[in-house]
Motif scaffolding. Structure first.
Motif, short mmCIF file in Angstrom:
data_model
loop_
_atom_site.label_atom_id
_atom_site.label_comp_id
_atom_site.label_asym_id
_atom_site.label_seq_id
_atom_site.Cartn_x
_atom_site.Cartn_y
_atom_site.Cartn_z
N ARG A 245 -8.59 -4.11 -4.94
CA ARG A 245 -8.41 -3.10 -3.90
C ARG A 245 -8.37 -3.74 -2.51
NH1 ARG A 245 -12.45 -0.49 -7.05
NH2 ARG A 245 -11.63 1.23 -8.31
N ASP A 246 -9.21 -4.76 -2.31
CA ASP A 246 -9.22 -5.44 -1.01
C ASP A 246 -7.89 -6.15 -0.75
OD1 ASP A 246 -11.78 -4.56 -0.65
OD2 ASP A 246 -12.72 -6.41 -1.33
N ARG A 247 -7.33 -6.77 -1.78
CA ARG A 247 -6.02 -7.42 -1.61
C ARG A 247 -4.95 -6.39 -1.28
NH1 ARG A 247 -7.49 -9.94 -6.47
NH2 ARG A 247 -5.81 -8.86 -7.56
N LEU A 248 -5.01 -5.24 -1.97
CA LEU A 248 -4.04 -4.19 -1.69
C LEU A 248 -4.17 -3.68 -0.26
CD1 LEU A 248 -1.89 -2.18 -2.67
CD2 LEU A 248 -3.75 -0.72 -3.50
N THR A 249 -5.39 -3.47 0.20
CA THR A 249 -5.61 -2.99 1.57
C THR A 249 -5.06 -3.98 2.58
OG1 THR A 249 -7.58 -1.77 0.86
CG2 THR A 249 -7.37 -2.28 3.21
N ALA A 250 -5.31 -5.27 2.36
CA ALA A 250 -4.83 -6.29 3.30
C ALA A 250 -3.31 -6.31 3.37
CB ALA A 250 -5.37 -7.66 2.89
N LEU A 251 -2.66 -6.15 2.23
CA LEU A 251 -1.20 -6.15 2.24
C LEU A 251 -0.63 -4.91 2.93
CD1 LEU A 251 -0.51 -7.44 -1.39
CD2 LEU A 251 -0.01 -8.64 0.74
N LEU A 252 -1.27 -3.75 2.70
CA LEU A 252 -0.76 -2.52 3.30
C LEU A 252 -1.00 -2.46 4.80
CD1 LEU A 252 -1.72 0.10 0.57
CD2 LEU A 252 0.55 -0.82 1.09
N THR A 253 -1.98 -3.19 5.28
CA THR A 253 -2.24 -3.20 6.73
C THR A 253 -1.05 -3.75 7.49
OG1 THR A 253 -4.60 -3.47 6.30
CG2 THR A 253 -3.82 -4.02 8.51
N HIS A 254 -0.35 -4.72 6.85
CA HIS A 254 0.81 -5.33 7.50
C HIS A 254 2.06 -5.09 6.65
CE1 HIS A 254 -2.05 -7.36 10.12
NE2 HIS A 254 -2.71 -7.75 9.04
N ALA A 255 2.20 -3.89 6.12
CA ALA A 255 3.32 -3.57 5.24
C ALA A 255 4.61 -3.49 6.04
CB ALA A 255 3.06 -2.25 4.53
N PRO A 256 5.74 -3.80 5.40
CA PRO A 256 7.04 -3.66 6.08
C PRO A 256 7.34 -2.20 6.37
CG PRO A 256 7.21 -5.05 4.12
CD PRO A 256 5.87 -4.39 4.07
N ASP A 257 8.33 -1.99 7.23
CA ASP A 257 8.71 -0.63 7.59
C ASP A 257 9.43 0.07 6.44
OD1 ASP A 257 7.63 -0.93 10.10
OD2 ASP A 257 9.51 -1.61 11.00
N SER A 258 10.19 -0.67 5.67
CA SER A 258 10.95 -0.07 4.57
C SER A 258 10.03 0.17 3.37
CB SER A 258 12.10 -1.00 4.17
OG SER A 258 12.67 -0.60 2.94
N VAL A 259 10.19 1.35 2.74
CA VAL A 259 9.37 1.65 1.57
C VAL A 259 9.79 0.76 0.41
CG1 VAL A 259 8.80 4.00 2.24
CG2 VAL A 259 10.94 3.57 1.01
N GLN A 260 11.08 0.44 0.28
CA GLN A 260 11.52 -0.44 -0.80
C GLN A 260 10.98 -1.85 -0.60
OE1 GLN A 260 13.43 0.71 -3.51
NE2 GLN A 260 12.60 -1.23 -4.28
N ALA A 261 10.97 -2.33 0.65
CA ALA A 261 10.41 -3.65 0.92
C ALA A 261 8.91 -3.67 0.66
CB ALA A 261 10.70 -4.05 2.37
N THR A 262 8.24 -2.56 0.92
CA THR A 262 6.80 -2.49 0.64
C THR A 262 6.55 -2.60 -0.87
OG1 THR A 262 6.45 -1.09 2.58
CG2 THR A 262 4.72 -1.09 0.90
N CYS A 263 7.38 -1.95 -1.68
CA CYS A 263 7.24 -2.08 -3.14
C CYS A 263 7.38 -3.52 -3.57
CB CYS A 263 8.31 -1.22 -3.83
SG CYS A 263 7.92 0.53 -3.91
N ARG A 264 8.40 -4.20 -3.08
CA ARG A 264 8.60 -5.59 -3.47
C ARG A 264 7.45 -6.48 -3.02
NH1 ARG A 264 14.00 -4.49 -1.79
NH2 ARG A 264 13.54 -5.54 0.18
N THR A 265 6.95 -6.23 -1.81
CA THR A 265 5.84 -7.03 -1.31
C THR A 265 4.61 -6.89 -2.19
OG1 THR A 265 6.65 -6.85 0.96
CG2 THR A 265 4.33 -7.41 0.67
N LEU A 266 4.31 -5.66 -2.59
CA LEU A 266 3.12 -5.43 -3.41
C LEU A 266 3.25 -6.08 -4.79
CD1 LEU A 266 2.32 -1.68 -2.57
CD2 LEU A 266 1.26 -3.74 -1.64
#
Length: 841
Positions: free
Chosen positions: A673-694
């Motif tokens: 959960r902590d890793r997920l929170t850290a990634l979402l704090t600096h998530a890309p603007d695009s929802v598709q890019a956010t999926c790929r990043t995660l």
């Protein structure tokens, strides 16, 4: 020196000499002074040769019992014969008689009688040298041949007369004999026997094939420790050696063939372990249906069956596998003949099938004439003579085995084994080995085929589980991603609801494979059906739990608290993998910008606010479906516009390597959960890019479980898209409601929908005033569809009737249903809402 003299035993004495007592006179100084003719016959020395010599020179060693001669006693001694042999005698010493001249000692010699053991030893030795099938060689300390038996003559093809007195390397030059001679030198030097020294030669009886011999070497010495030479006992172990090679090939096959669930790798494994034992080259063809994971028919294959080359290998080159799209070189007629009886068999290289197989072995799949031309060109560019000889030897194929690959009476392919050059032809033992290799390969190929078929089915089901194309939504931007690891039970979805709302769903079914994917498909279909009822999230999960429990609820479940608990046996047998499944259901309303979410054993969603702040729902997670526990709870919260909602399955946050004995986790750990929170704090603007990043950052390179993630960006419907009016509960307000709706449609530039909308508003407002309770509210929503909603304070739902020709009423809702795309009713805490949707196209 003859072989008899080298045994270390006394010379046998027969005839009159063996029965007489021999008198010899020795003076006080121990010199021989009288030598009788009987002594000459016994030891071979004439009197003039021993007269005056020391009598001790005739002794081969001390007395047998280690004592010195004493007057009046008999001793067993070994005397040395003139020719070097030993003569066993009984010796007695007494003072010279008074009548004899001089003073000294009288020595009485009596030849020792032969006992039965010595006679048996001589008979055994003679039998070994005449009748034994084991090759026996005797060599002197200089490694010169003294004698060898007829069996050894047959092994080497040389007579005793030609070889005696010469070293083995002089008689039979070669690397194998040099190895044995070096071992003989070591045996002479150390005295330690050498057992199982291996040598390969071609005997005269089979000059074209190598035979393997095992030699055991022993040093020979007499009773006094004098080295007499070396004995070599040689046995033909060719059959045992070949059997060991076959067992080694089977052992390698057990670890190499079927090491992976890949048909091409399995075929390559058969080709690799089969060269050089049992074959010089191997070609493996498989049916096209095996490579595609298709179901196969039992029994002999149909005429014209197409085989595709999967692997080939020979002892002259590296193993190779060809792409699974090239047709094999065997013609359809030849493949049908080879697979006719589904039994491995020897094939004559000169018959039509044998010639077709030889063409197959010379031409790799997909190469054809170009490959032959390429090989000819290479040969002309300076290949060495050895390579040319190997190529010629390959052309001289003299033995073939065709082995169908059969599992459960289904033919999966064909393996061809060939030998060329000077190797011995295939025999019954080789055919047995090939049959075992083919059987193991066929079983592994069938496993690979079944795995591929299940994988294809699983991929198809998982594709169905992915969210379909949503209509253009002003409420949410949605993207999703799925990482497959073979589990099959993870899924996410997005469903349009009435009133421009949207439902986001995530779920997971326990287990792996196609059964899990099918169970997830049933669960997803149930959610789709229940979503049409416009239920709140907690109520929808309760209905879903009832569906999972199914008809066994009445007689297969025992009540426990507010929710019944399943009886263990009935739950598993009736509902299968759906018991214990998890599901999360979230509804987003773009008008109120409010989320309502409930979960059944699934992780809560994560909300990312526009400023980057990450919010987690801290409420406890309810039990999974079909499990005992309290009622499903619901969490309601507001989200600002342009917030991000993230739904995921537990596989997204699984650790890369589980601890020993650890099972698949139901809930992500805190570190995940902590890793997920850290990634979402600096998530890309695009929802598709956010999926790929995660997925790229959180899913291991080789995932253990499936992972699904859904990312949605929220938008709000402002006053420009929503119009709402509170109406008094008065029938006279129906015309006012029609006018309000017509003016709003004109403001939205949708006047073409005014006629139908007036009909819908008139019917819904009339029913609300006549059958409902205040307050009555009319609301129009403009999104991807035009929605007309009328709410009132009553929970009584309207019912669509099919009026008869004589009825004066009852046709209003029927006209509404025929004039719109869909309609329905959803309940609120203080009443109900009747809604109707029209297409804006």
């Amino acid at each position: 020196m003859s072989a008899t003299h080298s045994t270390g035993s006394g010379r046998p004495v027969h005839g009159p000499v063996a029965r007489e007592r021999i008198h010899v006179l020795v003076d006080r100084q121990g010199r021989l002074v009288r030598w009788s003719p009987a002594a000459e016959r016994l030891l071979g020395y004439p009197e003039d040769a021993v007269q005056g010599r020391s009598a001790l020179g005739l002794l081969a060693g001390p007395a047998a019992d280690g004592r010195s001669p004493v007057s009046g006693e008999d001793f067993a001694v070994a005397l040395r014969h003139r020719d070097g042999g030993l003569v066993r005698c009984r010796l007695a010493v007494r003072p010279q008689r008074a009548g004899d001249a001089g003073t000294g000692w009288e020595v009485l010699l009596a030849p020792a009688e032969e006992d039965g053991t010595a006679e048996a030893e001589r008979a055994l030795l003679e039998t070994l040298f005449t009748l034994s099938p084991m090759g026996l060689f005797l060599l002197d300390p200089q490694l010169r041949l003294l004698r060898f038996n007829p069996a050894a003559e047959g092994m080497q093809g040389t007579s005793v007369a030609e070889a005696v007195g010469r070293r083995p390397t002089e008689v039979w030059p070669g690397l194998a004999v040099q190895t044995v001679e070096r071992a003989m030198k070591e045996v002479l030097a150390t005295g330690r026997p050498a057992i199982g020294v291996e040598k390969r030669v071609r005997p005269p009886g089979d000059p074209h094939h190598d035979h393997v011999y095992s030699a055991s070497l022993f040093r020979l010495q007499d009773a006094q420790g004098r080295i007499l030479g070396v004995a070599d006992a040689t046995v033909d172990v060719t059959e045992r050696h070949l059997a060991h090679e076959r067992l080694t090939a089977l052992a390698q096959a057990s670890t190499r063939i079927g090491a992976t669930l890949d048909a091409l790798d399995t075929a390559r494994g058969l080709a690799e372990v089969s060269v050089p034992v049992p074959a010089d080259s191997v070609a493996v063809e498989v049916l096209a249906g095996v490579l595609a994971g298709e179901e196969l028919e039992a029994g002999p294959v149909r005429p014209g069956t197409v085989l595709r080359r999967a692997a080939c290998h020979s002892r002259d080159d590296e193993p190779s596998g060809t792409a699974a799209g090239h047709d094999g070189p065997l013609s359809a007629a030849a493949s049908g003949e080879a697979l006719a009886d589904l039994e491995p068999r020897l094939v004559d290289p000169l018959c039509s099938l044998g010639q077709e197989i030889l063409r197959c072995m010379r031409t790799p799949a997909g190469a054809g004439e170009d490959a032959d031309a390429g090989r000819d060109a290479d040969a002309g560019k300076g290949k060495n003579a050895d390579a040319g000889k190997d190529a010629d030897a390959r052309q001289e194929v003299h033995s073939l085995i065709v082995a169908p690959l059969v599992a459960q009476d289904r033919a999966l392919g064909l393996a061809t084994f060939c030998r060329w050059g000077e190797r011995r032809p295939f025999g019954p033992d080789d055919l047995t080995l090939v049959a075992q290799l083919a059987r193991r390969t066929a079983e592994s190929l069938d496993n690979a085929r079944r795995h591929l078929r299940e994988h294809n089915s699983l991929a198809a089901l998982q594709h169905i589980l992915r969210p379909g194309g949503l209509p253009p939504q002003q409420a949410l931007e949605v993207a999703h991603s799925h990482v497959s690891a073979g589990s099959g039970g993870d899924w996410v979805d997005a469903l349009p609801l009435s009133g421009a709302r949207l439902a986001l769903v995530a779920g997971r079914v326990r287990g792996r494979g196609i059964q899990s994917a099918a169970a997830a498909g049933r669960l997803r279909a149930a959610v789709h059906t229940l979503s049409d009822l416009d239920l709140e999230p907690d109520e929808l999960l309760a209905r879903l739990d009832d569906i999972v429990r199914g008809p066994g609820r009445a007689n297969g479940f025992a009540g426990s608290g507010d929710r019944p608990s399943p009886a263990p046996d009935t739950a598993r047998s009736t509902h299968g993998q759906l018991c214990g499944a998890t599901c999360l259901y979230l509804i987003y309303d773009p008008v109120s910008r409010r989320c309502s979410v409930s979960t059944a054993g699934h992780p809560w969603p994560v909300v990312v606010h526009p400023d980057g702040a990450v919010r987690r729902v801290l409420a406890p997670v309810a039990d999974a479906l079909c499990c005992p526990g309290g009622p499903f709870g619901r969490e309601d919260f507001d989200v600002p516009e342009n917030s991000t909602l993230v739904l995921y399955t537990p596989g997204l946050l699984q650790p890369e390597r589980p601890a020993p004995g650890e099972e698949r986790q139901q809930e992500p750990d805190d570190a995940g959960r902590d890793r997920l929170t850290a990634l979402l704090t600096h998530a890309p603007d695009s929802v598709q890019a956010t999926c790929r990043t995660l997925t790229d950052a959180l899913v291991p390179p080789v995932p253990r479980d499936d992972a699904a993630v859904l990312v949605a960006r929220t938008h709000a419907l402002d006053r420009a898209h929503v119009a709402s009016w509170d109406l008094p509960s008065d029938p006279a307000m129906v015309s006012t409601a029609r006018s309000l709706a017509t003016r709003q449609l004109a403001a939205w530039d949708m006047s073409e929908a005014a006629f139908v909308t007036e009909l819908i508003v008139s019917e819904l407002v009339t029913n609300a005033i006549r059958y409902g309770k205040p307050p009555v509210t009319l609301r129009l929503i403009r999104s991807h569809v035009l929605t007309c909603e009328v709410s009132d304070g009553s929970s009584t739902a309207p019912r669509l009737r099919h009026a008869r020709t004589t009825d004066e009423g009852g046709r209003g809702l029927l006209l509404v249903a025929r004039s719109s795309d869909r309609w329905g009713t959803r309940y609120t805490e203080d009443g109900k809402i009747v809604w109707v949707e029209q297409s804006t196209d």
